[in-house]
Enzyme design. Structure first.
Site, PDB file in Angstrom:
ATOM      1  N   ASP A 192       0.863  -1.186   0.000  1.00 28.63           N
ATOM      2  CA  ASP A 192       0.000   0.000   0.000  1.00 28.63           C
ATOM      3  C   ASP A 192       0.907   1.246   0.000  1.00 28.63           C
ATOM      4  O   ASP A 192       2.130   1.131   0.121  1.00 28.63           O
ATOM      5  CB  ASP A 192      -0.862  -0.062   1.272  1.00 28.63           C
ATOM      6  CG  ASP A 192      -2.030   0.908   1.237  1.00 28.63           C
ATOM      7  OD1 ASP A 192      -2.263   1.549   0.207  1.00 28.63           O
ATOM      8  OD2 ASP A 192      -2.721   1.015   2.272  1.00 28.63           O
ATOM      9  N   ASP A 196      -9.071   3.929  -1.241  1.00 29.38           N
ATOM     10  CA  ASP A 196      -9.821   4.311  -0.048  1.00 29.38           C
ATOM     11  C   ASP A 196     -11.166   4.931  -0.404  1.00 29.38           C
ATOM     12  O   ASP A 196     -11.361   6.150  -0.344  1.00 29.38           O
ATOM     13  CB  ASP A 196      -8.984   5.278   0.798  1.00 29.38           C
ATOM     14  CG  ASP A 196      -7.728   4.589   1.311  1.00 29.38           C
ATOM     15  OD1 ASP A 196      -7.633   3.344   1.178  1.00 29.38           O
ATOM     16  OD2 ASP A 196      -6.840   5.275   1.829  1.00 29.38           O
TER      17      ASP A 196
END
Ligand SMILES: *[C@@H]1O[C@H](CO)[C@@H](O)[C@H](O)[C@H]1NC(C)=O
Length: 924
Positions: A521, A596
């Site tokens: 990530d 996200d």
């Protein structure tokens, strides 16, 4: 988010409640980016580039010539190369740059294979290059290149004269102009600018640039490249992920261009052209007769202006009369901050041809381990070993299959990757064994930022050996991320990648096993205190390249290190990696998710739009956080999100640390049952997903596809992005609106007379016979999905706790007949884990049904030994119910029972092994 500091948690929560979305003012507009401003300005004035007569050189597979900018007389080297498989490569660089300009490395899967060309000069000065029946026609002045697929013009390069190439120059040559005054004038009256004003000399941002409190030193000054591509045979454009926008690209007239710049944008806005985590600069133009593509290979910040055929796509499609176009064709204008022009022209002619041409250049995801196509359970964070064990046990208690538990950043010792928090996770190996004994896997997160802590071996190694990305004055760059002060390994350096890869070895990272897979990530890279939450452009990488040149590749290089690490750790297990940042070619190393997102209906809807676009750009292995990362989904949204998520290739539930726990059993029983029903459905289709991924690796054909991939003539279907196809076998239209009892489903037309395929509802076998919109009733359990008449697909219908326990389970074949009573379809199987399939240890079989008889044909020799067998054959679309069926294996025929059901029949227990030839004949 990122609500970074624990002490501010309350403020953070407040922020989450108050704000619906990201603050766009944290990110640049085109106007705030000097190269975008300058490159875009050419659209009102045009440029003047011409081939220099007498400079043409021809070779077996390519030609070169010199180009001149007729205004400043700067010279450029032009090269056109033919590639096998109906593609061309066009490059423009400075003839004698002050220093070399960056050329993208590692995005292509290898050196493209070139094709032979024939060159002809026409009397009017045109140069005609033919290759494989296609041709490129070069016009010298003004410079333009037209590409024809079989005599149809499909891509025209620089037809608008928007080629713009800022040559490198000495700063002293460029005395700063009266800038403030100029900038005003530029804003007020761009239209009356003279062509000369497009020159970089006058731009206040040419030699240094500020954004908010950040300064970009720009020591090399202006170095943008830009070029336009028109698609004369197209009506719509799609591609250039990653954006939270419709599948069909919208006009950028009156808005910012689409931006490609890998950024950590939390709670991103939907229906937006803003940059997100990944940048894949491939675009396609599609019309009923032709699909063509352009891959703009440039890793610098890039903006893309889109000109649509008409402002209103739908009306233009209806009114369009072939050959009498009333408006200019759709076009794209790529504008990059640095590098060279390196464009691959993909000539199609069909949508799948263009996707395969792109895959031939940049590769595909290799066949994933089966478990990674099953259900993933994640949350920021599962707090400790007890939490992991108990969540895993609850899935068993409620009979919901689950393959993989995920650990987000909190498992580490203070965000030091390759370590564990010894209090929360004192016995990681036991915890992992507890999972793997159940057939489950663990995925842990490892991000690229490294905690600056001289008690941390990784940081000390990187510091001592000079492995970090440097500032322009040669120091280790220091930013702020999860661990606090952090530095970033320079993965562009092969030595750093080797070091990184070696950290995954089990004798180094001793607290995991080779069943533990990986999540990369924050690899845009995310830098909380950097410009636009990323790294400054004037940082220096290996080879002395500026971060500016390579920004969009940083995550890709991180993945190369990670992938090598997992392969070296256990050469016989296929790695699974999930990444957020990605560039062209990253699909060779990792799956992606859409980052996200937010627990709301519009983000659910965008999960399909975004993954469809990604799939055409090489990233079939795509999904979105089920339930939404930020916020708390209500029961209905969560149910519908699971039902949608099971039909995207990557299927993971994930949630932000500030959200309420949302495991399925925490909701009322109905919700739990709806979710269980959806997850079981996913597991039943695993053989189809697995087959589709094998076929992706073999052919480059995406696993999920927009309607136009198989219904290229159906103009009404072009823009439909709330439906998707799984290969050409399933049509999926999930329910993605709140409180509905009906959805409108579009059944595509196969020709321009509106004839359609037959489609069979996968739950009821009810048929749809016509193309067009149909209103379909849905209850809370209903996921509207149809199987195409003419297709056969494999399923497994026994319920297990994890996919790894299903390996020897028997198969069901679902046969849906077309109007001629025929169907065909494939099945692939192997050990679901290792690389033995590369040595032929697999079974790939095509099933064909016609005239009441089903036969199999192996593709290659079936070498893999499987204990699985065919348990059931479902046939829908027969005119009459057969009295029975005979199955013949090795010359011996056995009689089987055939049971009639609503809309289909079931042939019971054919019992035949997967590697055995058979013929099954229905009796009447
Ligand atoms: C492993 O499983 C056993 C049995 O369920 C349990 O008692 C133990 O706490 C687990 N250990 C870890 C480290 O998760």
């Amino acid at each position: 988010m990122r609500c970074v500091l624990g002490v501010l948690a309350t403020l953070c929560a407040l922020f989450l409640i108050l704000s619906d979305a990201v603050d766009p003012s944290n990110f640049k507009t085109c106007d705030q980016s000097s190269f975008c401003r300058r490159s875009r300005k050419v659209q009102s004035s045009g440029s003047k580039y011409a081939l220099i007569p007498g400079t043409l050189n021809t070779y077996a597979d390519s030609l070169t010539a010199d180009l001149v900018n007729k205004e400043n007389h700067h010279q450029f080297a032009f090269k056109l190369e033919a590639l096998v498989g109906s593609s061309f490569r066009l490059q423009i660089d400075e003839k004698q740059p002050l220093k070399p300009r960056y050329r993208v490395e590692h995005a292509l899967k290898g050196q493209p294979q070139t094709g032979r060309i024939r060159v002809q000069r026409e009397t009017d000065g045109e140069i005609v290059i033919t290759s494989e029946g296609n041709k490129a026609v070069i016009h010298g002045d003004p410079f333009r290149v037209d590409f024809y697929e079989n005599d149809v013009l499909v891509v025209s390069v620089n037809a608008k004269n928007w080629l713009y190439f800022e040559h490198l120059r000495q700063k002293s040559q460029e005395p700063p102009a009266a800038q403030a005054e100029h900038e005003n004038q530029q804003e007020q009256d761009a239209a009356v600018e003279t062509p000369k004003a497009a020159d970089a000399i006058d731009d206040p941002g040419a030699w240094e640039e500020n954004f908010k409190s950040h300064h970009d030193a720009k020591p090399y000054g202006p170095e943008a490249v830009a070029l336009d591509f028109s698609f004369p045979a197209a009506e719509i454009l799609f591609g250039i992920p990653e954006h939270a926008d419709s599948f069909v690209l919208k006009s950028t007239s009156g808005t910012d261009p689409y931006r490609l710049y890998n950024l950590d944008v939390f709670e991103y806005i939907v229906d937006s052209k803003m940059a997100l985590y990944g940048s894949v600069p491939v675009i396609y133009g599609h019309g009923p007769q032709r699909t063509a593509g352009v891959y703009w290979q440039n890793a610098a910040e890039t903006w893309v202006d889109i000109q649509t055929a008409e402002t209103n796509v739908v009306s233009s499609l209806v009114n369009f009369v072939s050959g009498s176009r009333k408006s200019p064709p759709p076009a794209a204008h790529f504008m990059s901050e640095s590098g060279i022009v390196d464009a691959f022209i993909l000539l199609g002619p069909k949508p799948l041809d263009a996707f395969k041409q792109y895959a031939a250049l940049t590769g595909t995801h290799e066949l994933p381990q089966l478990f990674s196509l099953a259900y993933h359970q994640s949350r920021w964070n599962y707090n400790d070993e007890r939490d992991v064990t108990s969540v895993s046990a609850k899935f068993d208690e409620f009979n919901i299959p689950m393959d993989t538990m995920w650990l987000d950043i909190e498992y580490t010792d203070g965000k030091r990757y390759f370590t564990w928090d010894k209090f929360k996770f004192p016995q990681p190996l036991t915890m992992i064994k507890n999972l793997t004994e159940l057939g489950r896997h663990l995925v842990v997160i490892i991000d690229p930022h490294i905690k600056r802590d001289n008690g941390y071996f990784f940081h000390n190694d990187c510091t001592e050996r000079g492995y970090y990305v440097k500032t322009r004055d040669g120091n280790d760059y220091e930013g702020w991320c999860w661990p606090g002060a952090a530095s970033y390994p320079d993965f562009f350096n092969p030595v750093v990648r080797d070091y990184y890869a070696s950290q995954y070895a089990l004798d180094k990272f001793q607290t995991v096993t080779s069943d533990v897979m990986l999540w990369n990530d924050m690899n845009e890279p995310s830098v909380f205190n950097g410009p636009e939450i990323t790294a400054p452009k004037d940082l220096i990488h290996y080879g002395n390249w500026e971060h500016r040149d390579v920004h969009n590749l940083y995550g890709h290089m991180h993945l190369m290190g990670s992938f090598a690490g997992l392969q070296q750790r256990d050469p016989n297990q296929r790695p699974f990696i999930l990444t957020r940042a990605h560039f062209a070619g990253s699909q060779r190393y990792a799956a992606i998710w859409t980052g996200d997102n937010l627990a709301d209906w519009s983000h659910l809807q965008h999960s399909i739009k975004m993954c469809l676009t990604e799939a055409t750009a090489g990233f079939s292995f795509c999904g979105a956080d089920v339930g939404g990362f930020f916020g708390n989904p209500d029961a209905e949204l969560l149910e519908r999100w699971y039902q949608t998520g099971i039909f995207l290739p990557f299927f993971r539930a994930h949630a932000h640390i500030d959200t309420k726990r949302r495991e399925p059993w925490l909701f009322p029983e109905r919700t739990r049952l709806v979710i269980q029903n959806a997850v079981l459905k996913r597991y039943s289709y695993l053989p189809l997903w697995y087959t589709a991924f094998y076929e992706l690796e073999q052919t480059g054909e995406p696993v999920i596809r927009p309607l136009l991939a198989h219904y290229p003539l159906d103009k009404e279907g072009f823009a439909i992005d709330n439906q998707l196809l799984v290969q050409d076998r399933l049509l999926v239209r999930p329910v993605m609106q709140q409180g509905v009892s009906k959805v409108d489903v579009y059944f595509p037309a196969v020709d321009d007379k509106k004839n359609g395929d037959l489609w069979y509802d996968v739950d009821t076998y009810q048929r749809q016979e016509k193309s067009g919109y149909v209103s379909v009733s849905v209850d809370e359990y209903k996921i509207p999905v149809w199987q195409r008449g003419g297709s056969i697909l494999p399923k497994k219908e026994r319920q297990r706790r994890a996919s790894t326990l299903m390996i020897n389970d028997p198969y069901t074949l679902i046969i849906c007949l077309d109007r001629q009573g025929k169907a065909s379809g494939s099945l692939y199987l192997d050990d679901e884990k290792s690389y033995a399939y590369r040595q032929g240890q697999f079974i790939h079989v095509n099933y064909e049904f016609a005239n009441g008889q089903l036969v199999n044909r192996f593709i290659g020799k079936p070498k893999y030994k499987s204990d699985a067998w065919i348990e059931r054959i479902v046939i829908a679309g027969l005119e009459r119910v057969p009295s029975g069926a005979g199955i013949t294996v090795n010359g011996v025929t056995q009689q089987l029972e055939v049971l009639p059901h609503e809309g289909h029949v079931v042939v019971r227990k054919p019992g035949v092994k997967m590697d055995v030839d058979f013929a099954l004949k229905l009796n009447y």
